[in-house]
Design a protein around this motif. Structure first.
Motif, PDB file in Angstrom:
ATOM      1  N   ASP A   1       0.846  -1.194   0.000  1.00 12.26           N
ATOM      2  CA  ASP A   1       0.000   0.000   0.000  1.00 12.26           C
ATOM      3  C   ASP A   1       0.888   1.254   0.000  1.00 12.26           C
ATOM      4  O   ASP A   1       0.741   2.134   0.851  1.00 12.26           O
ATOM      5  N   ALA A   2       1.813   1.296  -0.966  1.00  9.50           N
ATOM      6  CA  ALA A   2       2.866   2.314  -0.930  1.00  9.50           C
ATOM      7  C   ALA A   2       2.473   3.605  -1.645  1.00  9.50           C
ATOM      8  O   ALA A   2       3.320   4.266  -2.243  1.00  9.50           O
ATOM      9  N   PHE A   3       1.197   3.920  -1.614  1.00  9.14           N
ATOM     10  CA  PHE A   3       0.756   5.182  -2.211  1.00  9.14           C
ATOM     11  C   PHE A   3      -0.623   5.547  -1.674  1.00  9.14           C
ATOM     12  O   PHE A   3      -1.358   4.683  -1.180  1.00  9.14           O
ATOM     13  N   GLN A   4      -0.934   6.835  -1.781  1.00  6.08           N
ATOM     14  CA  GLN A   4      -2.312   7.250  -1.521  1.00  6.08           C
ATOM     15  C   GLN A   4      -2.895   7.800  -2.812  1.00  6.08           C
ATOM     16  O   GLN A   4      -3.634   7.124  -3.499  1.00  6.08           O
ATOM     17  N   CYS A   5      -2.517   9.018  -3.204  1.00  2.00           N
ATOM     18  CA  CYS A   5      -3.110   9.584  -4.420  1.00  2.00           C
ATOM     19  C   CYS A   5      -2.531   8.943  -5.679  1.00  2.00           C
ATOM     20  O   CYS A   5      -3.182   8.928  -6.712  1.00  2.00           O
ATOM     21  N   GLY A   6      -1.288   8.445  -5.610  1.00  2.00           N
ATOM     22  CA  GLY A   6      -0.714   7.733  -6.740  1.00  2.00           C
ATOM     23  C   GLY A   6       0.024   8.588  -7.754  1.00  2.00           C
ATOM     24  O   GLY A   6       0.605   8.060  -8.695  1.00  2.00           O
ATOM     25  N   TYR A   7       0.008   9.902  -7.565  1.00  4.02           N
ATOM     26  CA  TYR A   7       0.600  10.758  -8.588  1.00  4.02           C
ATOM     27  C   TYR A   7       2.112  10.562  -8.712  1.00  4.02           C
ATOM     28  O   TYR A   7       2.669  10.590  -9.798  1.00  4.02           O
TER      29      TYR A   7
END
Lengths: 332, 177
Positions: free
Chosen positions: B113-119
């Motif tokens: 889960d190494a991102f939130q927004c993914g940008y």
């Protein structure tokens, strides 16, 4: 970006012929090598050349160590030089300074020549929204003298410019008596790195002694500076990928706890990479004792001038020298 | 020599926007483009080749969202002029998976889960692949230093470091050591 013609000449003589039309900095014709600084300056309209001449494939990227010392081809990247086994073993100060610079991506792109010629990080220079910048627009004034000047120089300044030279590499190189090899339409010459950059005085837009058509072809470092105990100490606002607030490049030769000879240069505080001969003289023959080092480092304050927000650098740079000498002295 | 190119200089204002023929090798495929000389590699990827995996964050080399591999080495595509990338082998996030099989670091990013927004993610992954290949993923501290060219404004750094550690372990086990 301002519109430009991109030239991709195949050899150096063609490069020089193109540039022979140009002036000095911010000329209608400019070079681009790794591009990591140039593209930023183009994007921000700080530089607006009509013609951009690529040096790709024109300059060599050889890294050689011989009886004369070290030779770095101007096109060698920061990453290549930092990782070169001979540089790591014999000139670790250079490798350390490079690994403390920029980011891995930028170090893969940026070249030796370009690193020395990168422009200041002064925010007033980099932002064309500010009218006053004598470097960008000669005669327009200096917004930093009475502005936000925490990052600015305390050595070598004038009332016309207090911008810091941002290179870490240059600080290490100037401590090691490096020179740059230049080629121009008039032939080749070698210039000590300590003479490459000019003091701002009342012409801060003239940053180097390069003639309009000259290009840096290589950096040389004398063999006499190989194998010294050294340390590059960089003090910055975050742990990585940041320019120096203050940096100290130190190389010493010791006999037990006594310093025989010392080389000291500072970054982050000067309008050019700043060598400190007075501190070096005081350190020669001195014991590796904190009080002795402190006394020698105090000589670095000679000639400094703070402008308010950057006053703290005058004390910090002395402490950085002491710490760097202690770390270098403790190396096996 | 002075004078030799004056006529051309005089025409510079008009000629400067004339497009250049540029050939780019992206993910193993050769692309022929006609580009304004000012086009960065990132803009060529996104606007001309519609490879929008590489992201434009700052456009000034500070955030790392545009990271691609050039001849196997990570670079910031926003700081490269496309015309000067001709002849280089460029790999983007779109070329990382083998068909439907994700690269181990892509898998690790999902599992950790190494991102939130993914940008920033594609840039983080391309930089992370290089970080592992370079041998700079030996410890969390080393990973943090060698990933400093990639910013994550969501602050997913701990998970990004963990994902790179996972993928580095896979990489070293598949290489027998």
């Amino acid at each position: 970006m301002h519109p430009f013609i991109l030239e991709r000449p195949s050899d150096l003589s063609a490069v020089l012929a193109l540039r022979a039309q140009a002036g000095r900095n911010d000329a209608p014709v400019e070079y681009i090598a790794g591009g990591t600084d140039m593209v930023q300056l183009l994007q921000e309209y700080v530089r607006r050349p009509d013609r951009l001449v690529s040096l790709a494939g024109v300059l060599d990227d050889d890294i050689e160590i011989g009886p004369q010392g070290l030779r770095l081809g101007a096109a060698a990247t920061m990453a290549e030089v930092a990782a070169h086994q001979g540089v790591v073993e014999q000139f670790p100060l250079i490798s350390q300074a490079l690994l403390n610079s920029a980011s891995p991506q930028v170090r893969n792109q940026a070249t030796m020549g370009g690193n020395l010629l990168q422009r200041t990080r002064c925010p007033y220079f980099r932002d064309v929204g500010y009218e006053a910048c004598n470097k960008r627009a000669p005669g327009s004034g200096c917004a930093a003298v009475d502005g936000e000047n925490r990052w600015h120089a305390v050595l070598g300044t004038s009332d016309d410019c207090i911008a810091v030279h941002p290179s870490d590499l240059a600080v290490a190189l100037v401590a090691l008596d490096a020179s740059v090899e230049l080629r121009g339409t008039g032939g080749d010459r070698s210039v000590p790195l300590s003479d490459l950059h000019r003091l701002p005085r009342d012409t801060p837009h003239l940053e180097t002694v390069l003639e309009p058509c000259e290009v840096i072809t290589a950096i040389t470092v004398p063999a006499t500076t190989a194998g010294l105990r050294s340390h590059y100490l960089k003090v910055r606002d975050r742990a990585s990928f940041e320019f120096a607030v203050v940096s100290a490049a130190v190389a010493i030769e010791t006999d037990g706890a006594r310093i025989l000879q010392a080389r000291v240069a500072l970054g982050g505080v000067g309008t050019k990479p700043w060598r400190l001969p007075n501190v070096e003289t005081a350190l020669a023959g001195a014991d590796l004792e904190p009080a002795v080092l402190r006394q020698a480092a105090a000589l670095a304050a000679e000639g400094t001038r703070g402008r308010g927000h950057n006053d703290f650098k005058i004390e910090l740079m002395q402490r950085a020298i002491v710490r760097a000498v202690e770390i270098a002295g403790a190396r096996a | 020599m002075p004078g030799a190119i004056s006529p051309a200089l005089a025409q510079a204002a008009g000629a400067a926007t004339a497009p250049l023929d540029v050939s780019l090798r992206i993910n193993g495929t050769e692309h022929r483009l006609s580009l304004d000389p000012r086009t960065t590699l990132l803009d060529a990827l996104r606007e001309h080749l519609h490879l929008t995996g590489s992201k434009k964050g700052c456009g000034l080399g500070q955030c790392g969202a545009c990271t691609v591999l050039m001849d196997g080495m990570r670079v910031k595509s926003c700081l490269s002029l496309a015309a000067l990338a001709q002849g280089r082998e460029i790999k983007t996030i779109e070329g990382l998976a083998q068909g439907d099989e994700l690269h181990p670091l892509q898998t690790a990013f999902i599992e950790r889960d190494a991102f939130q927004c993914g940008y920033c993610t594609s840039g983080q992954i391309m930089a992370g692949v290089a970080c592992i290949n370079e041998g700079h993923a030996g410890s969390p501290q080393e990973i943090r230093e060698w990933m400093s060219g990639n910013l994550c404004r969501c602050g997913a750094y701990d998970h990004i470091v963990a994902a790179i550690q996972d993928a580095a372990a896979v990489s070293s086990s598949t290489q027998g050591g």
